[in-house]
Design an enzyme around this catalytic site. Structure first.
Site, mmCIF file in Angstrom:
data_model
loop_
_atom_site.group_PDB
_atom_site.id
_atom_site.type_symbol
_atom_site.label_atom_id
_atom_site.label_comp_id
_atom_site.label_asym_id
_atom_site.label_seq_id
_atom_site.Cartn_x
_atom_site.Cartn_y
_atom_site.Cartn_z
ATOM 1 N N SER A 145 0.877 -1.186 0.000
ATOM 2 C CA SER A 145 0.000 0.000 0.000
ATOM 3 C C SER A 145 0.902 1.219 0.000
ATOM 4 C CB SER A 145 -0.859 -0.003 1.269
ATOM 5 O OG SER A 145 -1.379 1.278 1.516
ATOM 6 N N TYR A 158 -2.214 -0.950 10.460
ATOM 7 C CA TYR A 158 -2.233 -1.179 9.003
ATOM 8 C C TYR A 158 -0.916 -0.693 8.383
ATOM 9 C CZ TYR A 158 -3.915 -1.051 4.151
ATOM 10 O OH TYR A 158 -4.066 -1.252 2.793
HETATM 11 P P1 NAD Z 1 -11.418 -5.698 -0.275
HETATM 12 O O1 NAD Z 1 -11.889 -5.627 1.128
HETATM 13 O O2 NAD Z 1 -12.262 -5.145 -1.340
HETATM 14 O O3 NAD Z 1 -11.054 -7.196 -0.637
HETATM 15 C C1 NAD Z 1 -10.203 -7.926 0.196
HETATM 16 C C2 NAD Z 1 -10.266 -9.385 -0.142
HETATM 17 O O4 NAD Z 1 -9.487 -10.106 0.807
HETATM 18 C C3 NAD Z 1 -11.660 -9.949 -0.050
HETATM 19 O O5 NAD Z 1 -11.843 -10.899 -1.081
HETATM 20 C C4 NAD Z 1 -11.687 -10.624 1.331
HETATM 21 O O6 NAD Z 1 -12.594 -11.678 1.410
HETATM 22 C C5 NAD Z 1 -10.272 -11.113 1.414
HETATM 23 N N1 NAD Z 1 -9.790 -11.364 2.762
HETATM 24 C C6 NAD Z 1 -9.777 -10.521 3.823
HETATM 25 N N2 NAD Z 1 -9.260 -11.131 4.886
HETATM 26 C C7 NAD Z 1 -8.942 -12.385 4.498
HETATM 27 C C8 NAD Z 1 -8.361 -13.493 5.138
HETATM 28 N N3 NAD Z 1 -8.019 -13.443 6.422
HETATM 29 N N4 NAD Z 1 -8.160 -14.628 4.440
HETATM 30 C C9 NAD Z 1 -8.527 -14.703 3.141
HETATM 31 N N5 NAD Z 1 -9.069 -13.680 2.474
HETATM 32 C C10 NAD Z 1 -9.282 -12.546 3.145
HETATM 33 O O7 NAD Z 1 -9.998 -4.998 -0.307
HETATM 34 P P2 NAD Z 1 -9.115 -4.517 -1.553
HETATM 35 O O8 NAD Z 1 -9.218 -3.066 -1.663
HETATM 36 O O9 NAD Z 1 -9.368 -5.360 -2.740
HETATM 37 O O10 NAD Z 1 -7.677 -4.832 -0.939
HETATM 38 C C11 NAD Z 1 -6.836 -5.854 -1.409
HETATM 39 C C12 NAD Z 1 -5.429 -5.582 -0.939
HETATM 40 O O11 NAD Z 1 -5.002 -4.326 -1.446
HETATM 41 C C13 NAD Z 1 -5.266 -5.496 0.579
HETATM 42 O O12 NAD Z 1 -4.044 -6.086 0.948
HETATM 43 C C14 NAD Z 1 -5.246 -3.999 0.843
HETATM 44 O O13 NAD Z 1 -4.554 -3.666 2.015
HETATM 45 C C15 NAD Z 1 -4.535 -3.514 -0.404
HETATM 46 N N6 NAD Z 1 -4.757 -2.095 -0.711
HETATM 47 C C16 NAD Z 1 -5.988 -1.640 -1.111
HETATM 48 C C17 NAD Z 1 -6.137 -0.289 -1.399
HETATM 49 C C18 NAD Z 1 -7.443 0.294 -1.849
HETATM 50 O O14 NAD Z 1 -7.562 1.531 -1.900
HETATM 51 N N7 NAD Z 1 -8.445 -0.492 -2.188
HETATM 52 C C19 NAD Z 1 -5.059 0.581 -1.275
HETATM 53 C C20 NAD Z 1 -3.837 0.079 -0.861
HETATM 54 C C21 NAD Z 1 -3.699 -1.260 -0.596
#
Ligand code: NAD
Length: 261
Positions: A145, A158
């Protein structure tokens, strides 16, 4: 498109929605077979798989929690039994919960570290074991991130977890460079996924977030999936141990931007 990706097999954690889902769909479009993962949302997962299959792709899913030992191995076994091998492992699953540090429950801290950092370790370890034992020049991608460098009040656990992912990625990349195993991270900025549902559904909050981003554009999951496709491809064959930022300039000290002069 990257023709060399056709026939490759990828494992992607946390892929029932958001970025993991977008990466799975992009990989399937590249002609790759994908092993997806969900923790609880079975219906959503089935829909994703049906969508990939309807578009002519190959996808299967494994249920489980990335913070638990054994899931990564199960996903790799599934890749081998369904598709014969595993080439790319994407540690995508991640969670966030807002909490002031002085009021933060230890269980809350541990949950974030467990999923974001320990889960990444477990995935990386399983992938490395498979690649080393089979002398495969494999590829690992960890979802970091912008908060691997930008401090995040209210979400200090986080930020700590993603800072950990950054140095873990670099250290593993160095350790396995002689094996020609590449290990990189992606640092998304603010992307429109379910993790940001609250912000995106509140027009004021959304405006505030857009104002914070130098390009004033909230990213789309497909833009992160494009980075994951490039990192999986041979076009990035000399890239290892680095984090690719895809953030519309969010990590560039926006307060120094031309609009703040
Ligand atoms: P999201 O909440 O939309 O999706 C997360 C996914 O991870 C879901 O499918 C959920 O079921 C799964 N998940 C959560 N905990 C889990 C676990 N313990 N075991 C198995 N699966 C699990 O989130 P996203 O935005 O798609 O985020 C995905 C990744 O990207 C994360 O690591 C997040 O930190 C990172 N990220 C997202 C953003 C953003 O703005 N969306 C920015 C920076 C980083």
């Amino acid at each position: 498109n990257y023709p060399e990706l056709k026939g490759k097999v990828a494992v992607i954690t946390g892929s029932s929605k958001g970025l993991g889902r977008a990466i799975g769909e992009r990989y399937a479009k590249e002609g790759m077979s994908v092993v997806l993962n969900y923790r609880s949302s079975e219906k959503e997962m089935e829909e994703v798989i049906r969508g990939i299959e309807a578009a002519g792709g190959k996808a299967v899913a494994v249920k489980g929690d990335v913070a638990e030992e054994g899931l990564a191995e199960k996903m790799i076994e599934k890749a081998i039994s369904e598709f014969g091998k595993m080439d790319i492992f994407v540690n995508n699953a991640g969670v966030q919960v807002e909490a002031k540090t002085h009021e933060m429950e230890f269980d809350n801290w541990k949950q974030i570290i467990d999923v974001n950092l320990n889960g990444t370790f477990l995935g990386v370890r399983a992938a490395l074991k498979y690649f080393v034992e089979h002398e495969i020049e494999g590829n690992i991608i960890n979802m970091s991130s912008v908060h691997e460098v930008i401090p995040r009040p209210g979400y200090t656990h986080y930020a700590a977890s993603k800072g950990g992912v950054k140095m873990f990625t670099k250290s593993v990349a160095l350790e396995y460079a002689p094996n020609h195993i590449r290990v990189n991270a992606i640092a998304p900025g603010a992307i429109d996924t379910p993790i940001n549902e609250e912000t995106m559904s509140d027009p004021e909050e959304k405006k505030g977030l857009e104002a914070l981003i130098p390009s004033h554009v909230i990213g789309k999951p497909e833009q992160i999936a494009a980075v994951a496709a490039w990192l999986a491809s041979d076009e990035s064959s000399y890239v290892t141990g680095t984090t690719i930022f895809a953030d519309g300039g969010l990590s560039l000290y926006p307060s120094f931007g031309p609009e703040n002069k």
